[in-house]
Design an enzyme around this catalytic site. Structure first.
Site, mmCIF file in Angstrom:
data_model
loop_
_atom_site.group_PDB
_atom_site.id
_atom_site.type_symbol
_atom_site.label_atom_id
_atom_site.label_comp_id
_atom_site.label_asym_id
_atom_site.label_seq_id
_atom_site.Cartn_x
_atom_site.Cartn_y
_atom_site.Cartn_z
ATOM 1 N N HIS A 103 -17.005 30.981 0.370
ATOM 2 C CA HIS A 103 -18.310 30.437 0.009
ATOM 3 C C HIS A 103 -18.920 31.451 -0.969
ATOM 4 O O HIS A 103 -18.715 32.661 -0.806
ATOM 5 C CB HIS A 103 -19.290 30.383 1.181
ATOM 6 C CG HIS A 103 -18.935 29.482 2.306
ATOM 7 N ND1 HIS A 103 -18.157 29.865 3.350
ATOM 8 C CD2 HIS A 103 -19.308 28.198 2.564
ATOM 9 C CE1 HIS A 103 -18.054 28.864 4.218
ATOM 10 N NE2 HIS A 103 -18.737 27.835 3.756
ATOM 11 N N ASP A 106 -20.728 34.277 0.822
ATOM 12 C CA ASP A 106 -20.102 35.231 1.740
ATOM 13 C C ASP A 106 -19.326 36.277 0.969
ATOM 14 O O ASP A 106 -19.260 37.420 1.389
ATOM 15 C CB ASP A 106 -19.258 34.566 2.846
ATOM 16 C CG ASP A 106 -18.214 33.600 2.352
ATOM 17 O OD1 ASP A 106 -17.409 33.969 1.489
ATOM 18 O OD2 ASP A 106 -18.193 32.470 2.860
ATOM 19 N N GLU A 270 -10.673 19.316 9.520
ATOM 20 C CA GLU A 270 -10.640 20.502 10.380
ATOM 21 C C GLU A 270 -10.471 20.089 11.834
ATOM 22 O O GLU A 270 -11.196 19.226 12.335
ATOM 23 C CB GLU A 270 -11.933 21.308 10.195
ATOM 24 C CG GLU A 270 -12.017 22.517 11.106
ATOM 25 C CD GLU A 270 -13.077 23.517 10.684
ATOM 26 O OE1 GLU A 270 -13.312 23.671 9.465
ATOM 27 O OE2 GLU A 270 -13.670 24.138 11.571
ATOM 28 N N HIS A 273 -13.485 20.128 14.190
ATOM 29 C CA HIS A 273 -14.454 19.089 13.821
ATOM 30 C C HIS A 273 -13.992 17.722 14.345
ATOM 31 O O HIS A 273 -14.798 16.913 14.784
ATOM 32 C CB HIS A 273 -14.640 19.028 12.306
ATOM 33 C CG HIS A 273 -15.202 20.282 11.719
ATOM 34 N ND1 HIS A 273 -15.400 20.450 10.374
ATOM 35 C CD2 HIS A 273 -15.610 21.441 12.293
ATOM 36 C CE1 HIS A 273 -15.909 21.644 10.150
ATOM 37 N NE2 HIS A 273 -16.034 22.270 11.302
ATOM 38 N N ASP A 298 -8.333 22.455 7.421
ATOM 39 C CA ASP A 298 -8.868 23.700 7.975
ATOM 40 C C ASP A 298 -8.234 23.836 9.346
ATOM 41 O O ASP A 298 -8.538 23.070 10.275
ATOM 42 C CB ASP A 298 -10.394 23.659 8.054
ATOM 43 C CG ASP A 298 -11.034 24.174 6.766
ATOM 44 O OD1 ASP A 298 -10.301 24.359 5.775
ATOM 45 O OD2 ASP A 298 -12.258 24.395 6.759
ATOM 46 N N ASP A 309 -18.236 24.345 18.167
ATOM 47 C CA ASP A 309 -17.206 24.667 17.197
ATOM 48 C C ASP A 309 -16.720 26.105 17.425
ATOM 49 O O ASP A 309 -17.242 27.037 16.829
ATOM 50 C CB ASP A 309 -17.862 24.530 15.811
ATOM 51 C CG ASP A 309 -16.870 24.334 14.690
ATOM 52 O OD1 ASP A 309 -15.698 24.100 14.978
ATOM 53 O OD2 ASP A 309 -17.297 24.399 13.523
ATOM 54 N N ASP A 311 -13.829 27.428 16.722
ATOM 55 C CA ASP A 311 -13.022 27.945 15.600
ATOM 56 C C ASP A 311 -11.936 28.924 16.047
ATOM 57 O O ASP A 311 -11.799 30.013 15.486
ATOM 58 C CB ASP A 311 -13.917 28.644 14.555
ATOM 59 C CG ASP A 311 -14.629 27.644 13.661
ATOM 60 O OD1 ASP A 311 -14.208 26.481 13.599
ATOM 61 O OD2 ASP A 311 -15.613 28.055 13.008
ATOM 62 N N ASP A 341 -9.608 28.340 8.906
ATOM 63 C CA ASP A 341 -11.049 28.456 9.144
ATOM 64 C C ASP A 341 -11.213 28.758 10.635
ATOM 65 O O ASP A 341 -11.615 27.912 11.430
ATOM 66 C CB ASP A 341 -11.750 27.151 8.741
ATOM 67 C CG ASP A 341 -13.258 27.318 8.711
ATOM 68 O OD1 ASP A 341 -13.718 28.418 9.068
ATOM 69 O OD2 ASP A 341 -13.961 26.366 8.350
#
Ligand code: XUL
Ligand code: CO
Length: 439
Positions: A103, A106, A270, A273, A298, A309, A311, A341
């Site tokens: 991003h 970031d 993802e 998600h 992802d 989430d 991750d 991700d």
């Protein structure tokens, strides 16, 4: 600058018998599967945000990771951002990951104005370019972080405040330019806060129209600068909002069709998600694949006992085998990749844990790929599914598919036939056993 991971060697393939935690047991980049190298099938990618910017914090606690390379620099400072770039590329190189993703906010810190943010981003862009060149690591996709700053509290393109739309557009414009400059293979839109927390204060139709307009502006700008990589939308049903407009693959495809954007977009799916949407990842891949919109993934996983989430890194062979079965069915990843991700658990405080996590994810996907290829080579699963639909290959089925008959003819057919006499098993349990033969 001294090496950030001095004790970690270049990660090599050592085969399934190896007990070396810093070696691949299954990911052998040059090994051919269905005539293509594993490296080209899987196109692994490391994310900048979790890997470099994660702190181990959660909503109940502070960060726990205290990275050595951050020490002596201020949080959100350009000095810290600059220090992180070589660390990140050392990590990708040692891991042998061919791609990465970022991003805008970031890789570089937020400035106090858009102008200052752009200046920071320009300074980091220079470093990214140098390190990409020196390492050979390529950019899978870039994206704009349009959800952290308070100006986006009501959303970005779907905000009630037109200024937020304008600021988001300015940010995406620059992120797109940078993706193009760094030869990114694609560009991702994740909805961030594009959704609502209450319908009492929301004009849903107007917000959706704004989102459509935003995406058209992005398409126009992409053409203007000559960026030819695909745009991806990344579905997610909730978190941070109660309802995100890009809630799942089907909702995204509907949005893209309604606003005549489908030719310009594919989906970046993802796993976690999908879980939050109440779907399996394979379901999302099938829905996207059927629409010709399977773009990129992802790669992570959620926790069945937690409703958010998490991750986590993917470690489940069933999951990766199912993913790869559908991905191979639709022709494989081309511009997209397998993008981790995913983040370490809060208690995994050592930098070396980053290696364990990624090595595990890569090996799990490599095994998933081999399992999927073996199932395809065996052919029984495919044959079964084909056979299950054989009534469509001739007779009345063929006439329906060819649109040679309508309700009138079908009524006559049913009346003549009287009843459907055959009853055929779906064989789910048999097929589950068959799948397990290959795990
Ligand atoms: C958030 C998420 C994002 C996107 C990129 O859940 O997955 O990091 O991948 O914005
Ligand atoms: Co994501």
């Amino acid at each position: 600058m001294p090496a950030a991971f001095p004790k970690i060697p270049q990660i090599q393939f050592e085969g399934p018998k190896s007990r070396n935690p810093f070696a691949f047991k299954h990911y052998n980049p040059t090994e051919l599967v269905e005539g293509k190298s594993m490296k080209d099938h899987l196109r692994f990618s490391v994310v900048y945000w979790h890997t470099m910017c994660g702190t181990g914090s959660d909503m109940f606690g502070w960060g726990t990771w205290n990275r050595p390379w951050d020490r002596g620099t201020r949080e959100n400072s350009i000095e810290r951002a600059k220090r992180r770039v070589p660390v990140f590329f050392e990590f990708c190189e040692k891991l042998g990951a061919p791609f990465y993703a970022w991003h805008d906010r970031d890789v570089a810190p937020h400035g106090t104005t858009p102008r200052e943010s752009n200046r920071y981003l320009d300074a980091i862009a220079k470093l990214l370019k140098e390190h990409q060149k020196a390492s050979g690591v390529r950019l899978l996709w870039g994206t704009a972080q349009n959800f952290v700053h308070p100006r986006y509290m009501h959303g970005a393109a779907t905000s009630c405040n037109a200024d937020a739309f304008a600021f988001a557009a300015a940010q995406v414009k620059r992120a797109l330019e940078l993706t193009h400059e760094l030869k990114g293979e694609g560009y991702v839109f994740w909805g961030g806060r594009e959704g609502y927390s209450s319908l009492l204060n929301t004009d849903l139709k107007r917000e959706m129209d704004h989102l459509g307009a935003f995406m058209h502006m992005a398409v126009d700008y992409k053409k203007k600068i000559g960026f030819t990589g695909p745009f991806y939308i990344e579905p997610k049903p909730k978190e941070p909002t109660k309802h995100q407009y890009d809630s799942d693959a089907a909702a995204c495809l509907n949005f893209l069709r309604e606003y005549r954007l489908l030719p310009h977009f594919k989906l970046n799916l993802e796993t976690n998600h999908a879980t939050l949407a109440g779907h399996s990842m394979q379901h999302e891949l099938e829905v996207a694949g059927a629409a010709g919109a399977l773009g990129s993934i992802d790669a992570n996983s959620g926790d069945m006992f937690l409703g958010w989430d998490t991750d986590q890194f993917p470690t489940d062979l069933y999951l990766t085998a199912q993913c790869m079965l559908t991905i191979l069915k639709y022709g494989g990843l081309t511009t997209g990749g397998t993008n981790f991700d995913a983040k370490l658990r809060r208690e995994s405080v050592d930098p070396e844990d980053l290696f364990h996590a990624h090595i595990g994810g890569m090996d799990t996907f490599a095994r998933g790929l081999k399992i999927a290829a073996a199932i395809r080579k065996d052919g029984r699963l495919n044959e079964f599914v084909k056979g299950r639909y054989r009534s469509w290959d001739s007779g009345i089925g063929k006439l329906i598919e060819k649109r040679k008959v309508g309700f009138k003819e079908l009524e006559a057919y049913a009346l003549k036939k009287g009843e459907i006499t055959s009853s055929e098993s779906g064989r789910q349990e048999y097929l589950e056993n068959l799948f397990n033969e290959f795990i």
